[in-house]
Scaffold this active site. Structure first.
Site, short mmCIF file in Angstrom:
data_model
loop_
_atom_site.label_atom_id
_atom_site.label_comp_id
_atom_site.label_asym_id
_atom_site.label_seq_id
_atom_site.Cartn_x
_atom_site.Cartn_y
_atom_site.Cartn_z
N ASP A 15 0.84 -1.17 -0.01
CA ASP A 15 0.17 0.22 -0.04
C ASP A 15 0.93 1.36 -0.24
OD1 ASP A 15 -2.45 1.33 0.12
OD2 ASP A 15 -3.36 0.24 1.48
N ASP A 26 -9.74 3.53 -3.76
CA ASP A 26 -10.53 2.31 -3.26
C ASP A 26 -11.89 2.27 -4.24
OD1 ASP A 26 -8.41 1.76 -1.93
OD2 ASP A 26 -9.42 2.13 0.14
#
Length: 371
Positions: free
Chosen positions: A153, A208
């Site tokens: 991430d 996202d």
């Protein structure tokens, strides 16, 4: 609100087309878009050892593994601390009392591959230990645990560029000698499609996803123009699947899966596999649609026509010289007829004959002559 479901179909073509993907990371992985399961979309931080074991069991019993979903990936919140002396990261001892090596062994015993999550910053997005400055240690630890997949991430980076941080973990993983799929989750920062193919096996192109039509279709739109950059070894990633999480209709879930398969996006199930409806299982395990995703030609499908009435055609050439086509109605207020022009949309010459097959109904239509 009713929507006409996306309907992909393969048609026989007399024209063979070649791969145009860019130069990709050569670690022997990602020759086809990855398929598996990830914990985040449904469970977020609510994960533990028993849940992962149960998920592994269900991936086998529901037919997901047999359909090609091989990776079982933990997302954020499995890690708890980093040792002050060795700097080795450790899992949450309450949630994962047996440790990650034992959990990985269980996942492997089911015929699955084992994936974990970390971050290229000092902390993960949920505030757990990140890998910045510890890339070599973490990569070695993952290899010792038998990890097969790393999602990496982009939180808490201190303002440094992903082009600088991500290659460090790539090199650390390669030094372990263990093949570990490198999934870059840097949200499309600095247009990774233009530089990430030499760094990772897939790279996020969007923020996202959420479990609703607007979010899903916007991710598809962001990912679609990047088709020239995808190919065997490296794939554009518009985020994980929301199919089966309950906030989209069956038609919308079908559209979601159709577009992700056509775009060669990673097919990472994001629902609770212990509570999948028959419709969800049917969507996720449709053999013919999965074959579009996993076709060895490795070209990403894209939009080839659209209209003012929100009718679109998306298409992709296949290795058997057929074409896979998605007919997409984006008008949520009414059912519409969406048509494909063989010449204008697919580039076929006049006189082409084609036999359409509906991959969702698994039914062959009548042969069509393009005049």
């Amino acid at each position: 609100m009713n929507r006409m479901s996306t309907v992909p179909f393969a048609v026989l073509s007399v024209i063979a087309l070649a791969v145009t993907g860019g130069q990709c990371l050569d670690n022997g992985l990602g020759l086809k878009p990855q398929m598996g399961w990830n914990s985040w979309n449904h469970f977020h931080c609510g994960i533990n050892e028993q849940l992962i074991k149960d998920t592994a069991d269900r991936m086998v019993s529901t037919g997901l593994l047999a359909a090609g979903y091989v990776y079982l990936n933990l997302d954020d919140c499995w890690a708890k601390t980093r040792d002050n002396t060795t700097h080795v990261v450790a899992p949450d001892p309450v949630a994962f009392p047996s440790g990650m090596k034992a959990l990985g062994d269980y996942v492997h015993s089911k015929g699955l591959k084992f994936g974990v999550y970390s971050d290229s910053g000092s902390k993960t997005c949920a505030g757990r230990p990140g890998s910045l400055g510890y890339e070599d240690i973490d990569a070695k630890t993952y290899a010792e645990w038998g990890v097969d997949y790393l999602k990496f991430d982009n939180c808490n980076s201190g303002g440094s560029k992903p082009e600088v941080r991500y290659p460090v973990m790539r090199d650390a993983l390669n030094k372990t000698g263990r093949p570990i799929f490198f999934s870059m989750c840097e949200w499309g920062v600095d247009n990774p499609a233009t530089w990430a193919p030499k760094v990772g096996n897939s790279w996020r192109t969007t923020g996202d996803i959420s479990d609703n039509w607007k979010s899903m279709i916007s991710r598809a739109d962001q990912n679609e123009p990047l088709y020239p950059y995808a190919g065997p070894g490296g794939w554009n990633d518009p985020d994980m699947l929301e199919v089966g999480n309950g906030h989209m209709t069956t038609a919308e879930d079908t559209t979601h899966f159709s577009l992700w398969a056509l775009m060669k996006a990673p097919l990472l199930v994001g629902c609770d596999v212990s509570k999948m409806s028959p419709e969800t299982v049917s969507i996720l395990t449709n053999k013919e649609v999965i074959e579009v995703s996993q076709d060895e030609l490795g070209k990403q499908g894209h939009r080839v026509s659209n209209s003012s009435t929100l009718q679109e055609v998306w298409a992709i050439p296949m290795s058997d010289e057929s074409m896979a086509v998605v007919l997409l109605n984006r008008n949520g207020n009414e059912t519409q007829t969406v048509t494909v022009d063989f010449h204008a949309d697919l580039g076929w010459p006049a006189g082409t004959k084609a036999t359409p097959r509906d991959l969702w109904k698994q039914k062959v239509g009548e042969t069509i002559l393009q005049l």
